[in-house]
Design a protein around this motif. Structure first.
Motif, PDB file in Angstrom:
ATOM      1  N   GLN A 109      50.630  23.615  -3.855  1.00  0.00           N
ATOM      2  CA  GLN A 109      49.607  22.805  -4.518  1.00  0.00           C
ATOM      3  C   GLN A 109      48.248  22.979  -3.847  1.00  0.00           C
ATOM      4  O   GLN A 109      47.211  23.021  -4.514  1.00  0.00           O
ATOM      5  N   VAL A 167      44.782  24.132  -5.515  1.00  0.00           N
ATOM      6  CA  VAL A 167      43.544  23.358  -5.384  1.00  0.00           C
ATOM      7  C   VAL A 167      42.398  24.256  -4.918  1.00  0.00           C
ATOM      8  O   VAL A 167      41.261  24.129  -5.393  1.00  0.00           O
ATOM      9  N   GLU A 201      41.254  26.150  -7.832  1.00  0.00           N
ATOM     10  CA  GLU A 201      40.588  25.239  -8.757  1.00  0.00           C
ATOM     11  C   GLU A 201      39.167  24.928  -8.284  1.00  0.00           C
ATOM     12  O   GLU A 201      38.227  24.860  -9.083  1.00  0.00           O
ATOM     13  N   TYR A 213      35.632  25.493 -10.358  1.00  0.00           N
ATOM     14  CA  TYR A 213      34.597  24.507 -10.637  1.00  0.00           C
ATOM     15  C   TYR A 213      33.238  24.935 -10.081  1.00  0.00           C
ATOM     16  O   TYR A 213      32.192  24.631 -10.670  1.00  0.00           O
ATOM     17  N   CYS A 233      32.092  20.228  -4.132  1.00  0.00           N
ATOM     18  CA  CYS A 233      33.060  20.908  -4.996  1.00  0.00           C
ATOM     19  C   CYS A 233      34.105  21.636  -4.161  1.00  0.00           C
ATOM     20  O   CYS A 233      34.497  22.755  -4.475  1.00  0.00           O
ATOM     21  N   PRO A 255      37.773  20.772  -1.596  1.00  0.00           N
ATOM     22  CA  PRO A 255      38.741  19.741  -1.191  1.00  0.00           C
ATOM     23  C   PRO A 255      38.391  19.141   0.164  1.00  0.00           C
ATOM     24  O   PRO A 255      37.857  19.816   1.041  1.00  0.00           O
ATOM     25  N   GLU A 285      44.043  15.550  -3.027  1.00  0.00           N
ATOM     26  CA  GLU A 285      43.411  14.540  -3.882  1.00  0.00           C
ATOM     27  C   GLU A 285      42.237  15.106  -4.668  1.00  0.00           C
ATOM     28  O   GLU A 285      41.617  14.403  -5.454  1.00  0.00           O
ATOM     29  N   PHE A 286      41.924  16.371  -4.473  1.00  0.00           N
ATOM     30  CA  PHE A 286      40.792  17.008  -5.166  1.00  0.00           C
ATOM     31  C   PHE A 286      41.019  17.018  -6.678  1.00  0.00           C
ATOM     32  O   PHE A 286      42.071  17.421  -7.155  1.00  0.00           O
ATOM     33  N   GLU A 287      40.024  16.547  -7.416  1.00  0.00           N
ATOM     34  CA  GLU A 287      40.116  16.502  -8.886  1.00  0.00           C
ATOM     35  C   GLU A 287      38.887  17.110  -9.554  1.00  0.00           C
ATOM     36  O   GLU A 287      38.571  16.795 -10.691  1.00  0.00           O
ATOM     37  N   GLY A 288      38.170  17.960  -8.832  1.00  0.00           N
ATOM     38  CA  GLY A 288      36.984  18.587  -9.400  1.00  0.00           C
ATOM     39  C   GLY A 288      35.728  18.128  -8.701  1.00  0.00           C
ATOM     40  O   GLY A 288      35.774  17.391  -7.702  1.00  0.00           O
ATOM     41  N   GLU A 338      32.598  16.200  -7.382  1.00  0.00           N
ATOM     42  CA  GLU A 338      32.491  14.762  -7.144  1.00  0.00           C
ATOM     43  C   GLU A 338      31.109  14.437  -6.591  1.00  0.00           C
ATOM     44  O   GLU A 338      30.624  15.109  -5.672  1.00  0.00           O
TER      45      GLU A 338
END
Length: 376
Positions: free
Chosen positions: A74, A78, A81, A85, A234, A236, A243-246, A248
């Motif tokens: 995971q 991330v 990902e 972004y 942008c 982690p 917990e990175f979701e894009g 922030e």
């Protein structure tokens, strides 16, 4: 292979046993958190995390080991990902340059500097027949009412068909969008009627964006532009990468408003009576305090420079709301302004607000009627 797996499992079992000894029951944890003075949401989050940890601890050691391997995968996902972004933001900066001439032309039309030709006013994808019929009906109704009450001096004159630009364009957007209308106070309205344009400036390094609010000359402040800058990250977090979701927003910076004397709508004066402890005499003290206003948006709470320092829960709540507003203005208000002005682009939240007001009004009416019945 089996021997290797058991060896790993034995080592894992020893580690997990140590961790399990530290697990506190949910009831004991709740009592501890209550004594420590954390907020209700923080307490719920802590208890939920503990329950998840206890659920994991109940799994067989070899299953827990494989879950750790999935977490490693995971983390790799991330990292990819985050790169995605970052490239998306670079694309947004690139396409902002393509949007710019469209936004500039919109501002010219709104402020009456440019009059669009017939071809530019064609919307072949929609039928404007109903809209034109309603406009004629409203105009005819106004003329009829004027004829019936021609002696009444209080009647407003008909709207000038040659009115310049689109009056109160941005002000009406503020009224239509619930997130903005909730921030707007009555004393803000004459200032927001002077708002001529809102622009977004995208920045690649550091990753950030700036909101620019352009105002016509007015009696309230001397600024022609008010700005709000949002800094984004942008990548982690090193301590909690999963917990990175894009992208922030992690910080924002407003600007100083140069208010004219007696025109600062963000401050109000209150009077307090103070009694002297020994003499018992009373004096009245005048004090300036912050007043509710949209223009507090340009004076957000400051964050400590140390990223590891604790932020008070009320300050964090204010900043979280501020970040949401800034993101919404950037993503929705600037890019879809005309649809928010006409109401076509309003989201369900904005429609629900009107429905709730109607329901509330109906409840008040029914309550009044019941009281009348009792009195009769």
């Amino acid at each position: 292979m089996g021997t290797v797996e058991r060896s790993g499992d034995d080592h894992t079992s020893e580690m997990e046993s140590a961790e399990e000894e530290e697990v506190v029951g949910s009831g004991e944890l709740a009592q501890h958190l209550l004594k420590s003075g954390v907020t209700r949401n923080e307490m719920i989050a802590a208890i939920t995390n503990r329950l998840h940890a206890e659920a994991m601890a109940s799994l067989p050691p070899n299953v827990r080991r494989r879950i750790r391997a999935l977490r490693t995968l995971q983390k790799e996902f991330v990292d990819i990902e985050a790169k995605f972004y970052s490239e998306v933001h670079a694309l947004e900066c690139k396409y902002e340059k393509l949007y710019k001439p469209l936004y500039e032309k919109r501002a010219l039309i709104v402020n009456g500097t440019y009059e669009p030709n017939d071809d530019e006013c064609l919307n072949p994808w929609r039928d404007d027949t109903e809209e034109e019929e309603l406009a004629r009906a409203v105009q005819n109704a106004a003329i009829t009412e004027g004829e019936e009450k021609k002696d009444d001096k209080a009647i407003e004159p008909p709207m000038d068909p040659n009115v310049k630009g689109i009056p109160d364009f941005w002000y009406n957007i503020f009224r239509n969008v619930s997130m903005l209308s909730e921030m707007m106070q009555e004393h803000d309205e004459p200032i927001l009627k002077c708002l001529q344009d809102i622009k977004v400036q995208m920045h690649e390094d550091p990753i950030s964006f700036t909101l620019e609010f352009y105002f016509a000359p007015n009696e309230y402040f001397t600024n022609t532009v008010l700005t709000k800058e949002y800094l984004m990250k942008c990548k982690p977090d090193e301590e909690s990468p999963l917990e990175f979701e894009g992208p922030e927003i992690y910080s924002c910076k407003g600007c100083e408003i140069n208010w004219n004397a007696g025109k600062n709508v963000t401050v109000k004066t209150i009077k307090k009576k103070q009694k002297h402890k020994s003499r018992g005499s009373v004096r009245t003290v005048t004090k300036s305090v912050q007043a509710d206003s949209f223009f507090n948006f340009f004076n957000p709470p400051t964050l400590p420079e140390d990223p590891n320092s604790t932020v008070a829960s009320d300050v964090q709540a204010l900043l979280t709301a501020d970040f949401e507003i800034g993101h919404y203005i950037r993503e929705r208000v600037v890019s879809r302004a005309v649809l928010l002005y006409t109401g076509e682009g309003l989201e369900d939240d904005d429609d629900d607000d009107y429905e709730e007001e109607e329901d509330s009004y109906s409840d008040e009416d029914s309550g009044t009627e019941e009281v009348s019945d009792v009195e009769d």
